[in-house]
Write a protein that holds these residues in place. Sequence first.
Motif, PDB file in Angstrom:
ATOM      1  N   LEU A 154       0.822  -1.206   0.000  1.00  0.00           N
ATOM      2  CA  LEU A 154       0.000   0.000   0.000  1.00  0.00           C
ATOM      3  C   LEU A 154       0.860   1.261   0.000  1.00  0.00           C
ATOM      4  O   LEU A 154       1.959   1.257   0.560  1.00  0.00           O
ATOM      5  N   PRO A 155       0.352   2.358  -0.586  1.00  0.00           N
ATOM      6  CA  PRO A 155       1.052   3.636  -0.460  1.00  0.00           C
ATOM      7  C   PRO A 155       1.036   4.112   0.985  1.00  0.00           C
ATOM      8  O   PRO A 155       0.185   3.691   1.786  1.00  0.00           O
ATOM      9  N   LEU A 156       1.967   4.982   1.332  1.00  0.00           N
ATOM     10  CA  LEU A 156       2.147   5.385   2.720  1.00  0.00           C
ATOM     11  C   LEU A 156       0.982   6.195   3.300  1.00  0.00           C
ATOM     12  O   LEU A 156       0.658   6.005   4.486  1.00  0.00           O
ATOM     13  N   PRO A 157       0.307   7.097   2.575  1.00  0.00           N
ATOM     14  CA  PRO A 157      -0.730   7.927   3.200  1.00  0.00           C
ATOM     15  C   PRO A 157      -1.818   7.160   3.965  1.00  0.00           C
ATOM     16  O   PRO A 157      -2.128   7.529   5.111  1.00  0.00           O
ATOM     17  N   PRO A 158      -2.425   6.089   3.424  1.00  0.00           N
ATOM     18  CA  PRO A 158      -3.423   5.379   4.230  1.00  0.00           C
ATOM     19  C   PRO A 158      -2.825   4.665   5.432  1.00  0.00           C
ATOM     20  O   PRO A 158      -3.480   4.526   6.475  1.00  0.00           O
ATOM     21  N   ILE A 159      -1.583   4.235   5.309  1.00  0.00           N
ATOM     22  CA  ILE A 159      -0.909   3.596   6.442  1.00  0.00           C
ATOM     23  C   ILE A 159      -0.728   4.599   7.580  1.00  0.00           C
ATOM     24  O   ILE A 159      -1.059   4.325   8.740  1.00  0.00           O
ATOM     25  N   VAL A 160      -0.217   5.776   7.250  1.00  0.00           N
ATOM     26  CA  VAL A 160       0.006   6.816   8.251  1.00  0.00           C
ATOM     27  C   VAL A 160      -1.319   7.294   8.842  1.00  0.00           C
ATOM     28  O   VAL A 160      -1.422   7.534  10.051  1.00  0.00           O
ATOM     29  N   ALA A 161      -2.358   7.401   8.012  1.00  0.00           N
ATOM     30  CA  ALA A 161      -3.668   7.808   8.527  1.00  0.00           C
ATOM     31  C   ALA A 161      -4.151   6.838   9.595  1.00  0.00           C
ATOM     32  O   ALA A 161      -4.650   7.254  10.651  1.00  0.00           O
ATOM     33  N   GLY A 162      -3.998   5.543   9.343  1.00  0.00           N
ATOM     34  CA  GLY A 162      -4.386   4.548  10.340  1.00  0.00           C
ATOM     35  C   GLY A 162      -3.553   4.655  11.600  1.00  0.00           C
ATOM     36  O   GLY A 162      -4.076   4.548  12.723  1.00  0.00           O
ATOM     37  N   MET A 163      -2.245   4.848  11.436  1.00  0.00           N
ATOM     38  CA  MET A 163      -1.366   5.007  12.598  1.00  0.00           C
ATOM     39  C   MET A 163      -1.779   6.213  13.448  1.00  0.00           C
ATOM     40  O   MET A 163      -1.810   6.140  14.682  1.00  0.00           O
ATOM     41  N   GLU A 164      -2.079   7.326  12.789  1.00  0.00           N
ATOM     42  CA  GLU A 164      -2.437   8.552  13.513  1.00  0.00           C
ATOM     43  C   GLU A 164      -3.734   8.380  14.286  1.00  0.00           C
ATOM     44  O   GLU A 164      -3.851   8.826  15.438  1.00  0.00           O
ATOM     45  N   ILE A 165      -4.712   7.729  13.667  1.00  0.00           N
ATOM     46  CA  ILE A 165      -5.972   7.448  14.374  1.00  0.00           C
ATOM     47  C   ILE A 165      -5.705   6.583  15.597  1.00  0.00           C
ATOM     48  O   ILE A 165      -6.226   6.836  16.690  1.00  0.00           O
ATOM     49  N   ALA A 166      -4.886   5.551  15.409  1.00  0.00           N
ATOM     50  CA  ALA A 166      -4.564   4.652  16.524  1.00  0.00           C
ATOM     51  C   ALA A 166      -3.836   5.388  17.642  1.00  0.00           C
ATOM     52  O   ALA A 166      -4.188   5.237  18.830  1.00  0.00           O
TER      53      ALA A 166
END
Length: 331
Positions: A154-166
């Motif tokens: 996956l591209p990084l933006p959705p990964i980081v979005a999930g991390m930030e929510i967590a």
Amino acid sequence: MGQSEVRTREVSTEVVGIGSCGIDYFAIVPRLLGADEKINADHTEIHAGGVTGNNLTQVARLGATAGWLGLLGDDESGRLITKAFTEDGLDLSGIEVVPGQQSTFTWIPVDAHGDRCIYMFPNVNGTLTASQVRTRFATHIRGARHFHTEASQLPLPPIVAGMEIARDARVRVIFDLDVAPSYFASAKLGTADELLTALKLVDVLKPCKAAAREITGETDYEKIATKLLSLGPKVVAVTMGAEGALLATGGEMEHVAAFQVKVVDSTGAGDAFMGGLSFALLRRWDLRNAGLFANACAAICCTRIGARAMGSLEEVTSLVHAQRPGQAAAF
């Protein structure tokens, strides 16, 4: 993107994740090929796979509740993926089916020694955006205790979005750095600097060897772990195959020996390790016992073909009792 199907969610799950999940098409071959070579395969096998999907499946087989979050196509691969998740009791409410699209799949040749290479086709799940994560999956992430994700397809933006929510919800972030930063950048999934910045959001990091060496410039596992901890993670786990694993925190470093099993296929062993480590951390076991348990999960996965050749809690604890009787009381 078109009309899509979203399943109704009833309860929060303990462990959720965003990342790769697909169908693995295995070719069992006498040896892996070089350029311009041909070979007859012994036979083929089809199994569900994908790093994060595998992590979550291992968690579920151990007895915790788990659910994958992401996009599938309305194809045969997508149906096989949901069937596999259903059989393992995973929460399906975070799966969105997109009509007319292909689900993730991989081609994996495996040789007589269990070595393999992997060709990945992310397809529709590779189109997941940060906005979709925030609007469609934030509730799932906030309600969990652990959030798994990865650097792989996956591209990084959705990964980081999930991390930030967590992180905002105080949910533990568990990150499998499955490819080197240079590959991540060459695949146009994000820059190497962006990937390293994302490590500041990570609680538990498991890097592949190529990533660990590229980031740190070290080959010594203890030095690798120390440098990676300085980038933000609270726990670093380095798997070392037959040498076992090294788990490190700011104040502790544990070498945990591997279990002795006949290796048939190593695909998914690191994913089983990560699922076992997640389960152990849910149970608040200490670092050494967490590493021991995770190693046992990885060992069992190597004894059969397929990334989901993972053991149940009974199988894992039986292996620990058989080969580490002096340490088995913790389980």
